[in-house]
Design a protein around this motif. Structure first.
Motif, PDB file in Angstrom:
ATOM      1  N   PHE A  91       0.820  -1.207   0.000  1.00 28.69           N
ATOM      2  CA  PHE A  91       0.000   0.000   0.000  1.00 28.69           C
ATOM      3  C   PHE A  91       0.858   1.262   0.000  1.00 28.69           C
ATOM      4  N   LYS A  92       0.405   2.256  -0.785  1.00 22.44           N
ATOM      5  CA  LYS A  92       1.097   3.538  -0.831  1.00 22.44           C
ATOM      6  C   LYS A  92       0.315   4.548   0.001  1.00 22.44           C
ATOM      7  N   THR A  93       1.034   5.527   0.512  1.00 19.07           N
ATOM      8  CA  THR A  93       0.461   6.563   1.360  1.00 19.07           C
ATOM      9  C   THR A  93       0.422   7.869   0.583  1.00 19.07           C
ATOM     10  N   VAL A 122      -4.604   5.592   1.975  1.00 18.13           N
ATOM     11  CA  VAL A 122      -3.671   4.481   1.861  1.00 18.13           C
ATOM     12  C   VAL A 122      -4.317   3.443   0.945  1.00 18.13           C
ATOM     13  N   SER A 148       5.336   7.202   5.378  1.00 17.43           N
ATOM     14  CA  SER A 148       4.625   6.139   6.078  1.00 17.43           C
ATOM     15  C   SER A 148       3.314   6.707   6.625  1.00 17.43           C
ATOM     16  N   VAL A 193      -7.857   3.908   5.020  1.00 15.99           N
ATOM     17  CA  VAL A 193      -7.157   2.791   4.388  1.00 15.99           C
ATOM     18  C   VAL A 193      -8.165   2.085   3.488  1.00 15.99           C
ATOM     19  N   VAL A 243       3.378  -1.381   4.136  1.00 21.90           N
ATOM     20  CA  VAL A 243       3.346   0.068   3.952  1.00 21.90           C
ATOM     21  C   VAL A 243       4.766   0.590   4.123  1.00 21.90           C
ATOM     22  N   SER A 244       5.000   1.803   3.686  1.00 19.50           N
ATOM     23  CA  SER A 244       6.327   2.381   3.839  1.00 19.50           C
ATOM     24  C   SER A 244       6.700   2.436   5.316  1.00 19.50           C
ATOM     25  N   ASP A 262      10.006  -1.102   4.023  1.00 18.02           N
ATOM     26  CA  ASP A 262       8.578  -1.281   4.266  1.00 18.02           C
ATOM     27  C   ASP A 262       8.359  -1.999   5.588  1.00 18.02           C
ATOM     28  N   LEU A 284      -2.704  -1.712  11.427  1.00 18.09           N
ATOM     29  CA  LEU A 284      -2.440  -0.469  10.703  1.00 18.09           C
ATOM     30  C   LEU A 284      -3.479   0.589  11.096  1.00 18.09           C
TER      31      LEU A 284
END
Length: 164
Positions: A55-57, A70, A111, A123, A135-136, A143, A151
């Motif tokens: 997943f990217k933020t 996210v 993150s 999310v 996730v970052s 990650d 999360l």
């Protein structure tokens, strides 16, 4: 899942926050290529994980306030859906310099956990389909793997249908 102190992983605000909360996670480092066209897809490939699980933020401004979305790296953030999920009429992507200033992280390493300024976080609901997601961890090439509900607990977030 282990905490980085037990495995010698790097300390970042995200790992510090998770440790303070007692949330289990696994640090996942990889060699970052500065020429990679997509940080998220690079992570998925380097770590051998399905892009739908990484997943990217992303930060957006929804009716003038910052929010965090996210979403899987294989998708795009649906700004209209993100806005609706926080009770706003519309949302636009936040400027990278603003995202870096408010989170304390650099673009490509933002993150959702341990941000300098606590922001509303949504999310994508697809995270709940996985036992763990990535996730970052707070820097490029690093990650964190953790349970989706953890999360949410770490970010004070909620699930929403925000990916397309």
């Amino acid at each position: 899942m282990a905490k980085p102190r037990s495995q010698g992983g790097p300390a970042t605000p995200a790992t510090v926050a998770l440790t303070a909360l007692g949330i289990p996670y696994t640090p996942r480092a990889y060699e970052h290529d500065p020429a990679a066209p997509s940080y998220g897809l690079e992570a998925a490939t380097a770590l051998g994980v399905a892009p739908e699980r990484v997943f990217k933020t992303l930060l957006a401004e929804a009716d003038g306030r910052l929010v965090v979305g996210v979403v899987p790296v294989s998708t795009m953030l649906d700004l209209k859906a993100l806005a609706a999920s926080v009770g706003a009429k519309r949302a636009v992507m936040a400027a990278p310099v603003l995202a870096e200033r408010k989170t304390g992280y650099v673009v490509g390493g933002i993150s959702p956990i341990g941000q300098k300024t606590a922001l509303p976080t949504i999310v994508d609901e697809s995270a709940a389909l996985w036992e763990t997601v990535l996730v970052s961890g707070g820097r490029r090439g690093f990650d964190l793997e953790l349970a989706p509900d953890d999360l949410l607990r770490a970010t004070g977030g909620a699930y929403g249908d925000i990916a397309r």
